[in-house]
Design a protein around this motif. Structure first.
Motif, PDB file in Angstrom:
ATOM      1  N   VAL A  38      26.373 -11.801  67.203  1.00 20.60           N
ATOM      2  CA  VAL A  38      25.040 -12.109  67.722  1.00 20.60           C
ATOM      3  C   VAL A  38      25.053 -13.454  68.458  1.00 20.60           C
ATOM      4  O   VAL A  38      24.479 -13.585  69.542  1.00 20.60           O
ATOM      5  N   ALA A  39      25.727 -14.443  67.896  1.00 21.82           N
ATOM      6  CA  ALA A  39      25.803 -15.752  68.548  1.00 21.82           C
ATOM      7  C   ALA A  39      26.562 -15.659  69.867  1.00 21.82           C
ATOM      8  O   ALA A  39      26.141 -16.236  70.877  1.00 21.82           O
ATOM      9  N   VAL A  40      27.671 -14.925  69.873  1.00 23.14           N
ATOM     10  CA  VAL A  40      28.454 -14.767  71.106  1.00 23.14           C
ATOM     11  C   VAL A  40      27.627 -14.023  72.156  1.00 23.14           C
ATOM     12  O   VAL A  40      27.636 -14.392  73.332  1.00 23.14           O
ATOM     13  N   GLU A  41      26.891 -13.014  71.742  1.00 22.79           N
ATOM     14  CA  GLU A  41      26.041 -12.280  72.696  1.00 22.79           C
ATOM     15  C   GLU A  41      24.983 -13.200  73.306  1.00 22.79           C
ATOM     16  O   GLU A  41      24.683 -13.102  74.493  1.00 22.79           O
ATOM     17  N   ALA A  42      24.434 -14.104  72.505  1.00 24.80           N
ATOM     18  CA  ALA A  42      23.437 -15.051  73.040  1.00 24.80           C
ATOM     19  C   ALA A  42      24.070 -15.958  74.089  1.00 24.80           C
ATOM     20  O   ALA A  42      23.457 -16.236  75.134  1.00 24.80           O
ATOM     21  N   ILE A  43      25.287 -16.381  73.839  1.00 25.54           N
ATOM     22  CA  ILE A  43      25.989 -17.239  74.803  1.00 25.54           C
ATOM     23  C   ILE A  43      26.309 -16.450  76.071  1.00 25.54           C
ATOM     24  O   ILE A  43      26.143 -16.946  77.187  1.00 25.54           O
ATOM     25  N   VAL A  44      26.752 -15.217  75.905  1.00 27.32           N
ATOM     26  CA  VAL A  44      27.068 -14.372  77.062  1.00 27.32           C
ATOM     27  C   VAL A  44      25.821 -14.136  77.903  1.00 27.32           C
ATOM     28  O   VAL A  44      25.867 -14.224  79.138  1.00 27.32           O
ATOM     29  N   GLU A  45      24.699 -13.861  77.268  1.00 27.78           N
ATOM     30  CA  GLU A  45      23.453 -13.646  78.014  1.00 27.78           C
ATOM     31  C   GLU A  45      23.063 -14.900  78.787  1.00 27.78           C
ATOM     32  O   GLU A  45      22.636 -14.813  79.945  1.00 27.78           O
ATOM     33  N   ALA A  46      23.218 -16.063  78.173  1.00 27.09           N
ATOM     34  CA  ALA A  46      22.924 -17.312  78.881  1.00 27.09           C
ATOM     35  C   ALA A  46      23.888 -17.489  80.053  1.00 27.09           C
ATOM     36  O   ALA A  46      23.487 -17.919  81.141  1.00 27.09           O
ATOM     37  N   ALA A  47      25.153 -17.126  79.849  1.00 25.21           N
ATOM     38  CA  ALA A  47      26.158 -17.278  80.912  1.00 25.21           C
ATOM     39  C   ALA A  47      25.876 -16.356  82.085  1.00 25.21           C
ATOM     40  O   ALA A  47      26.192 -16.687  83.235  1.00 25.21           O
ATOM     41  N   GLU A  48      25.286 -15.205  81.817  1.00 27.47           N
ATOM     42  CA  GLU A  48      24.956 -14.290  82.909  1.00 27.47           C
ATOM     43  C   GLU A  48      23.863 -14.885  83.799  1.00 27.47           C
ATOM     44  O   GLU A  48      23.825 -14.616  84.995  1.00 27.47           O
ATOM     45  N   LEU A  49      22.994 -15.697  83.229  1.00 23.63           N
ATOM     46  CA  LEU A  49      21.931 -16.348  83.991  1.00 23.63           C
ATOM     47  C   LEU A  49      22.397 -17.647  84.640  1.00 23.63           C
ATOM     48  O   LEU A  49      21.938 -18.007  85.716  1.00 23.63           O
ATOM     49  N   ASP A  50      23.292 -18.358  83.958  1.00 21.67           N
ATOM     50  CA  ASP A  50      23.687 -19.689  84.409  1.00 21.67           C
ATOM     51  C   ASP A  50      25.131 -19.986  84.001  1.00 21.67           C
ATOM     52  O   ASP A  50      25.372 -20.763  83.078  1.00 21.67           O
ATOM     53  N   PRO A  51      26.111 -19.353  84.652  1.00 20.89           N
ATOM     54  CA  PRO A  51      27.503 -19.571  84.243  1.00 20.89           C
ATOM     55  C   PRO A  51      27.941 -21.027  84.329  1.00 20.89           C
ATOM     56  O   PRO A  51      28.640 -21.518  83.438  1.00 20.89           O
ATOM     57  N   GLU A  52      27.506 -21.716  85.367  1.00 22.29           N
ATOM     58  CA  GLU A  52      27.884 -23.125  85.518  1.00 22.29           C
ATOM     59  C   GLU A  52      27.272 -23.973  84.399  1.00 22.29           C
ATOM     60  O   GLU A  52      27.926 -24.837  83.831  1.00 22.29           O
ATOM     61  N   GLY A  53      26.028 -23.697  84.075  1.00 23.08           N
ATOM     62  CA  GLY A  53      25.363 -24.441  83.004  1.00 23.08           C
ATOM     63  C   GLY A  53      26.009 -24.204  81.652  1.00 23.08           C
ATOM     64  O   GLY A  53      26.172 -25.137  80.856  1.00 23.08           O
ATOM     65  N   SER A  55      29.139 -23.330  81.159  1.00 22.16           N
ATOM     66  CA  SER A  55      30.427 -24.024  81.199  1.00 22.16           C
ATOM     67  C   SER A  55      30.244 -25.519  80.926  1.00 22.16           C
ATOM     68  O   SER A  55      30.991 -26.119  80.147  1.00 22.16           O
ATOM     69  N   GLU A  56      29.233 -26.115  81.565  1.00 19.46           N
ATOM     70  CA  GLU A  56      28.927 -27.532  81.320  1.00 19.46           C
ATOM     71  C   GLU A  56      28.547 -27.758  79.860  1.00 19.46           C
ATOM     72  O   GLU A  56      28.935 -28.761  79.251  1.00 19.46           O
ATOM     73  N   ALA A  57      27.787 -26.828  79.301  1.00 27.06           N
ATOM     74  CA  ALA A  57      27.362 -26.958  77.910  1.00 27.06           C
ATOM     75  C   ALA A  57      28.552 -26.890  76.971  1.00 27.06           C
ATOM     76  O   ALA A  57      28.621 -27.638  75.977  1.00 27.06           O
ATOM     77  N   LEU A  58      29.494 -26.010  77.255  1.00 24.98           N
ATOM     78  CA  LEU A  58      30.688 -25.926  76.413  1.00 24.98           C
ATOM     79  C   LEU A  58      31.503 -27.198  76.501  1.00 24.98           C
ATOM     80  O   LEU A  58      32.065 -27.653  75.506  1.00 24.98           O
ATOM     81  N   TRP A  59      31.546 -27.794  77.680  1.00 25.27           N
ATOM     82  CA  TRP A  59      32.240 -29.074  77.838  1.00 25.27           C
ATOM     83  C   TRP A  59      31.506 -30.158  77.050  1.00 25.27           C
ATOM     84  O   TRP A  59      32.118 -30.951  76.341  1.00 25.27           O
ATOM     85  N   ALA A  60      30.174 -30.177  77.156  1.00 21.65           N
ATOM     86  CA  ALA A  60      29.369 -31.171  76.439  1.00 21.65           C
ATOM     87  C   ALA A  60      29.463 -30.981  74.935  1.00 21.65           C
ATOM     88  O   ALA A  60      29.387 -31.956  74.172  1.00 21.65           O
ATOM     89  N   LEU A  61      29.645 -29.754  74.497  1.00 20.34           N
ATOM     90  CA  LEU A  61      29.739 -29.467  73.072  1.00 20.34           C
ATOM     91  C   LEU A  61      30.866 -30.254  72.419  1.00 20.34           C
ATOM     92  O   LEU A  61      30.730 -30.718  71.282  1.00 20.34           O
ATOM     93  N   ARG A  62      31.957 -30.442  73.130  1.00 19.45           N
ATOM     94  CA  ARG A  62      33.101 -31.170  72.571  1.00 19.45           C
ATOM     95  C   ARG A  62      32.709 -32.564  72.088  1.00 19.45           C
ATOM     96  O   ARG A  62      33.299 -33.070  71.144  1.00 19.45           O
ATOM     97  N   ALA A  63      31.736 -33.174  72.730  1.00 18.71           N
ATOM     98  CA  ALA A  63      31.322 -34.529  72.372  1.00 18.71           C
ATOM     99  C   ALA A  63      30.254 -34.549  71.285  1.00 18.71           C
ATOM    100  O   ALA A  63      29.878 -35.623  70.810  1.00 18.71           O
ATOM    101  N   ASN A  64      29.772 -33.394  70.878  1.00 14.87           N
ATOM    102  CA  ASN A  64      28.703 -33.315  69.883  1.00 14.87           C
ATOM    103  C   ASN A  64      29.303 -32.881  68.550  1.00 14.87           C
ATOM    104  O   ASN A  64      29.304 -31.709  68.203  1.00 14.87           O
ATOM    105  N   ARG A  65      29.818 -33.849  67.808  1.00 16.35           N
ATOM    106  CA  ARG A  65      30.537 -33.556  66.562  1.00 16.35           C
ATOM    107  C   ARG A  65      29.655 -32.804  65.561  1.00 16.35           C
ATOM    108  O   ARG A  65      30.131 -31.912  64.860  1.00 16.35           O
ATOM    109  N   GLU A  66      28.384 -33.169  65.494  1.00 13.11           N
ATOM    110  CA  GLU A  66      27.469 -32.510  64.555  1.00 13.11           C
ATOM    111  C   GLU A  66      27.354 -31.017  64.861  1.00 13.11           C
ATOM    112  O   GLU A  66      27.445 -30.171  63.963  1.00 13.11           O
ATOM    113  N   ALA A  67      27.177 -30.679  66.139  1.00  8.69           N
ATOM    114  CA  ALA A  67      27.064 -29.270  66.527  1.00  8.69           C
ATOM    115  C   ALA A  67      28.382 -28.537  66.281  1.00  8.69           C
ATOM    116  O   ALA A  67      28.391 -27.408  65.768  1.00  8.69           O
TER     117      ALA A  67
END
Length: 119
Positions: A38-53, A55-67
């Motif tokens: 379910v979580a992966v499907e939510a990410i895939v759906e977001a990627a279908e609307l905004d693949p660049e966003g 990708s940026e979010a996944l890059w930003a995730l690396r810096a968010n230790r809590e997440a």
């Protein structure tokens, strides 16, 4: 939450925490065996609307230790395996999202392979 391209998961260069929370909430309401899917499907759906966003979010995730810690804990693996699984999935997703015609949905089996610990 728009940056000229419609809905996005990155706001002012930072991961939209609300989107992360919604994805985790959706996954939390699913039966335990379906939560990762379910979580992966939510990410895939977001990627279908905004693949660049995404990708940026996944890059930003690396810096968010809590997440990262919350996501790793939700995988139900040893900490070492969860770190490897999440890292592999993020790398796979970012690679696909960088393609000329990204199709993250086609990579779901591989993403689930890693995130469900079937390796």
């Amino acid at each position: 939450m728009t940056q000229g391209r419609g809905s996005t998961v990155v706001v002012d260069g930072r991961l939209d925490e609300g989107r992360v929370e919604r994805a985790l909430e959706l996954a939390g309401h699913a039966p335990p065996q379906d939560r990762v899917r379910v979580a992966v499907e939510a990410i895939v759906e977001a990627a279908e609307l905004d693949p660049e966003g995404v990708s940026e979010a996944l890059w930003a995730l690396r810096a968010n230790r809590e997440a990262v810690d919350r996501i790793e804990a939700s995988l139900g693996m040893s900490p070492e395996r969860a770190t490897l699984a999440l890292g592999a999935a993020v790398q796979l997703a970012r690679s696909e999202l960088g393609a000329a015609k990204p199709d993250l949905r086609s990579r779901m089996p591989e993403l689930l392979h890693w995130l469900e610990g079937k390796w």
